[in-house]
Design a protein around this motif. Structure first.
Motif, PDB file in Angstrom:
ATOM      1  N   ALA A 198      -8.998   1.560   6.005  1.00  7.36           N
ATOM      2  CA  ALA A 198     -10.240   1.316   5.265  1.00  7.36           C
ATOM      3  C   ALA A 198     -10.079   0.114   4.333  1.00  7.36           C
ATOM      4  O   ALA A 198     -10.976  -0.732   4.236  1.00  7.36           O
ATOM      5  N   LEU A 199      -8.944   0.036   3.667  1.00  5.75           N
ATOM      6  CA  LEU A 199      -8.681  -1.111   2.792  1.00  5.75           C
ATOM      7  C   LEU A 199      -8.691  -2.407   3.609  1.00  5.75           C
ATOM      8  O   LEU A 199      -9.325  -3.388   3.218  1.00  5.75           O
ATOM      9  N   TRP A 200      -8.008  -2.404   4.718  1.00  6.33           N
ATOM     10  CA  TRP A 200      -7.932  -3.604   5.546  1.00  6.33           C
ATOM     11  C   TRP A 200      -9.329  -4.056   5.986  1.00  6.33           C
ATOM     12  O   TRP A 200      -9.675  -5.232   5.904  1.00  6.33           O
ATOM     13  N   ARG A 201     -10.140  -3.098   6.435  1.00  5.94           N
ATOM     14  CA  ARG A 201     -11.498  -3.446   6.866  1.00  5.94           C
ATOM     15  C   ARG A 201     -12.336  -3.945   5.686  1.00  5.94           C
ATOM     16  O   ARG A 201     -13.201  -4.806   5.859  1.00  5.94           O
ATOM     17  N   ALA A 202     -12.086  -3.430   4.493  1.00  2.44           N
ATOM     18  CA  ALA A 202     -12.867  -3.838   3.332  1.00  2.44           C
ATOM     19  C   ALA A 202     -12.552  -5.264   2.890  1.00  2.44           C
ATOM     20  O   ALA A 202     -13.441  -5.965   2.410  1.00  2.44           O
TER      21      ALA A 202
ATOM     22  N   ASP B  86      -0.530  18.332   3.256  1.00  2.33           N
ATOM     23  CA  ASP B  86      -0.179  18.468   4.673  1.00  2.33           C
ATOM     24  C   ASP B  86      -0.745  17.337   5.519  1.00  2.33           C
ATOM     25  O   ASP B  86      -0.241  17.068   6.611  1.00  2.33           O
ATOM     26  N   ALA B  87      -1.792  16.687   5.012  1.00  2.00           N
ATOM     27  CA  ALA B  87      -2.414  15.576   5.739  1.00  2.00           C
ATOM     28  C   ALA B  87      -2.113  14.235   5.079  1.00  2.00           C
ATOM     29  O   ALA B  87      -2.790  13.238   5.335  1.00  2.00           O
ATOM     30  N   ALA B  88      -1.092  14.196   4.250  1.00  2.00           N
ATOM     31  CA  ALA B  88      -0.798  12.996   3.459  1.00  2.00           C
ATOM     32  C   ALA B  88      -0.581  11.762   4.334  1.00  2.00           C
ATOM     33  O   ALA B  88      -1.138  10.693   4.056  1.00  2.00           O
ATOM     34  N   GLU B  89       0.216  11.899   5.355  1.00  2.00           N
ATOM     35  CA  GLU B  89       0.505  10.745   6.210  1.00  2.00           C
ATOM     36  C   GLU B  89      -0.764  10.218   6.878  1.00  2.00           C
ATOM     37  O   GLU B  89      -1.001   9.012   6.933  1.00  2.00           O
ATOM     38  N   ARG B  90      -1.579  11.128   7.365  1.00  2.00           N
ATOM     39  CA  ARG B  90      -2.831  10.749   8.019  1.00  2.00           C
ATOM     40  C   ARG B  90      -3.767  10.067   7.029  1.00  2.00           C
ATOM     41  O   ARG B  90      -4.358   9.025   7.316  1.00  2.00           O
ATOM     42  N   HIS B  91      -3.908  10.646   5.834  1.00  2.00           N
ATOM     43  CA  HIS B  91      -4.793  10.061   4.823  1.00  2.00           C
ATOM     44  C   HIS B  91      -4.298   8.685   4.375  1.00  2.00           C
ATOM     45  O   HIS B  91      -5.110   7.786   4.136  1.00  2.00           O
ATOM     46  N   ALA B  92      -2.993   8.527   4.260  1.00  2.00           N
ATOM     47  CA  ALA B  92      -2.440   7.229   3.870  1.00  2.00           C
ATOM     48  C   ALA B  92      -2.794   6.169   4.915  1.00  2.00           C
ATOM     49  O   ALA B  92      -3.192   5.051   4.562  1.00  2.00           O
ATOM     50  N   ALA B  93      -2.667   6.520   6.174  1.00  2.00           N
ATOM     51  CA  ALA B  93      -2.979   5.573   7.254  1.00  2.00           C
ATOM     52  C   ALA B  93      -4.475   5.254   7.293  1.00  2.00           C
ATOM     53  O   ALA B  93      -4.867   4.087   7.428  1.00  2.00           O
ATOM     54  N   ILE B  94      -5.309   6.280   7.148  1.00  2.00           N
ATOM     55  CA  ILE B  94      -6.757   6.064   7.136  1.00  2.00           C
ATOM     56  C   ILE B  94      -7.149   5.201   5.940  1.00  2.00           C
ATOM     57  O   ILE B  94      -7.974   4.293   6.059  1.00  2.00           O
TER      58      ILE B  94
ATOM     59  N   TRP C  94       0.839  -1.208   0.000  1.00  2.00           N
ATOM     60  CA  TRP C  94       0.000   0.000   0.000  1.00  2.00           C
ATOM     61  C   TRP C  94       0.875   1.260   0.000  1.00  2.00           C
ATOM     62  O   TRP C  94       0.724   2.129  -0.861  1.00  2.00           O
ATOM     63  N   TYR C  95       1.766   1.332   0.949  1.00  2.00           N
ATOM     64  CA  TYR C  95       2.599   2.545   1.060  1.00  2.00           C
ATOM     65  C   TYR C  95       3.553   2.688  -0.123  1.00  2.00           C
ATOM     66  O   TYR C  95       3.836   3.804  -0.557  1.00  2.00           O
ATOM     67  N   ARG C  96       4.034   1.582  -0.647  1.00  2.00           N
ATOM     68  CA  ARG C  96       4.908   1.649  -1.816  1.00  2.00           C
ATOM     69  C   ARG C  96       4.126   2.114  -3.055  1.00  2.00           C
ATOM     70  O   ARG C  96       4.663   2.851  -3.878  1.00  2.00           O
ATOM     71  N   MET C  97       2.872   1.685  -3.173  1.00  2.00           N
ATOM     72  CA  MET C  97       2.047   2.156  -4.307  1.00  2.00           C
ATOM     73  C   MET C  97       1.805   3.658  -4.194  1.00  2.00           C
ATOM     74  O   MET C  97       1.897   4.376  -5.191  1.00  2.00           O
ATOM     75  N   LEU C  98       1.495   4.119  -2.998  1.00  2.00           N
ATOM     76  CA  LEU C  98       1.283   5.552  -2.803  1.00  2.00           C
ATOM     77  C   LEU C  98       2.559   6.325  -3.119  1.00  2.00           C
ATOM     78  O   LEU C  98       2.515   7.378  -3.765  1.00  2.00           O
ATOM     79  N   ARG C  99       3.673   5.793  -2.687  1.00  2.00           N
ATOM     80  CA  ARG C  99       4.957   6.448  -2.954  1.00  2.00           C
ATOM     81  C   ARG C  99       5.228   6.521  -4.457  1.00  2.00           C
ATOM     82  O   ARG C  99       5.614   7.565  -4.973  1.00  2.00           O
ATOM     83  N   TRP C 100       5.039   5.394  -5.156  1.00  2.00           N
ATOM     84  CA  TRP C 100       5.273   5.384  -6.598  1.00  2.00           C
ATOM     85  C   TRP C 100       4.412   6.446  -7.278  1.00  2.00           C
ATOM     86  O   TRP C 100       4.899   7.215  -8.106  1.00  2.00           O
ATOM     87  N   ALA C 101       3.136   6.485  -6.929  1.00  2.00           N
ATOM     88  CA  ALA C 101       2.210   7.402  -7.603  1.00  2.00           C
ATOM     89  C   ALA C 101       2.554   8.861  -7.343  1.00  2.00           C
ATOM     90  O   ALA C 101       2.444   9.689  -8.247  1.00  2.00           O
ATOM     91  N   THR C 102       2.980   9.169  -6.126  1.00  2.00           N
ATOM     92  CA  THR C 102       3.311  10.560  -5.825  1.00  2.00           C
ATOM     93  C   THR C 102       4.666  10.958  -6.389  1.00  2.00           C
ATOM     94  O   THR C 102       4.864  12.114  -6.753  1.00  2.00           O
ATOM     95  N   GLU C 103       5.583  10.006  -6.510  1.00  2.00           N
ATOM     96  CA  GLU C 103       6.914  10.314  -7.049  1.00  2.00           C
ATOM     97  C   GLU C 103       6.965  10.248  -8.573  1.00  2.00           C
ATOM     98  O   GLU C 103       7.873  10.799  -9.185  1.00  2.00           O
ATOM     99  N   GLN C 104       6.011   9.556  -9.183  1.00  2.00           N
ATOM    100  CA  GLN C 104       6.007   9.372 -10.639  1.00  2.00           C
ATOM    101  C   GLN C 104       4.664   9.809 -11.237  1.00  2.00           C
ATOM    102  O   GLN C 104       3.958   8.994 -11.846  1.00  2.00           O
ATOM    103  N   PRO C 105       4.295  11.071 -11.100  1.00  2.00           N
ATOM    104  CA  PRO C 105       2.969  11.482 -11.587  1.00  2.00           C
ATOM    105  C   PRO C 105       2.792  11.332 -13.104  1.00  2.00           C
ATOM    106  O   PRO C 105       1.684  11.000 -13.552  1.00  2.00           O
ATOM    107  N   LEU C 106       3.851  11.537 -13.871  1.00  2.00           N
ATOM    108  CA  LEU C 106       3.718  11.371 -15.325  1.00  2.00           C
ATOM    109  C   LEU C 106       3.516   9.897 -15.677  1.00  2.00           C
ATOM    110  O   LEU C 106       2.693   9.561 -16.543  1.00  2.00           O
ATOM    111  N   GLU C 107       4.266   9.016 -15.019  1.00  2.00           N
ATOM    112  CA  GLU C 107       4.091   7.583 -15.269  1.00  2.00           C
ATOM    113  C   GLU C 107       2.683   7.146 -14.877  1.00  2.00           C
ATOM    114  O   GLU C 107       2.047   6.374 -15.594  1.00  2.00           O
TER     115      GLU C 107
END
Length: 175
Positions: A169-173, A157-165, A75-88
């Motif tokens: 949510a994914l885990w509960r789903a 500014d709330a990125a870390e919090r949103h990532a955790a939330i 999960w966190y690696r996917m978020l990292r990839w997407a934020t670091e590689q917006p063109l990709e």
């Protein structure tokens, strides 16, 4: 490939081979030395981007950890990839809905994600979606990933919090 990523991310699938070639610093004819057709270029680019994403999101996953921790890592690696590689990410989103990308290319691009599918299977084994098809589960997970990424972009500014939330949510789903 970098020129094609940029052109497709910025102009969509309608980006011409002439624009891609010019951006790459080659003639349009030279582009066709490497790719027989634009569809060939799109298929190769799709595979390349999926493999790059896999390298970032799946590589070194803690396979000896509990399934929840394995999923959290991805999960966190996917978020990292997407934020670091917006063109990709933008180019891959376009390519993912292209009719030019063949089933064969999609199958090749799915192979590096077999371990992620196995992680998801372990996570949902006793959950409410245990009987859902793997394709449905993957679509659900990717929709949640995309929603989280959009949330991170909207409120950095709330990125870390949103990532955790989002992960909770994914885990509960799925569990």
């Amino acid at each position: 490939m970098e020129a094609a990523i940029r052109a497709i991310a910025e102009q969509g699938l309608g980006a011409s081979t002439a624009v891609i070639a010019k951006s790459a610093g080659v003639s349009n004819g030279a582009l066709f030395t490497y790719f027989e057709t634009k569809a060939d270029l799109l298929n190769q680019l799709y595979i390349e981007l999926k493999l790059r994403k896999a390298e970032t999101t799946v590589a070194n996953a803690p396979m000896d950890a509990e399934p929840r921790e394995q999923l959290r890592y991805v999960w966190y690696r996917m978020l990292r990839w997407a934020t670091e590689q917006p063109l990709e990410r933008a180019a891959l989103a376009q390519l993912s809905v292209s009719n030019d990308v063949t089933d064969t290319s999609r199958a090749v691009a799915r192979k590096p994600y077999a371990e992620v599918e196995a992680i998801l299977d372990r996570c949902r084994a006793n959950g409410t979606i245990r009987d859902a098809s793997p394709a449905f589960v993957a679509s659900l997970v990717m929709a949640m990933v995309d929603a989280a990424i959009d949330g991170l972009a909207a409120e950095p500014d709330a990125a870390e919090r949103h990532a955790a939330i989002g992960f909770d949510a994914l885990w509960r789903a799925i569990n």
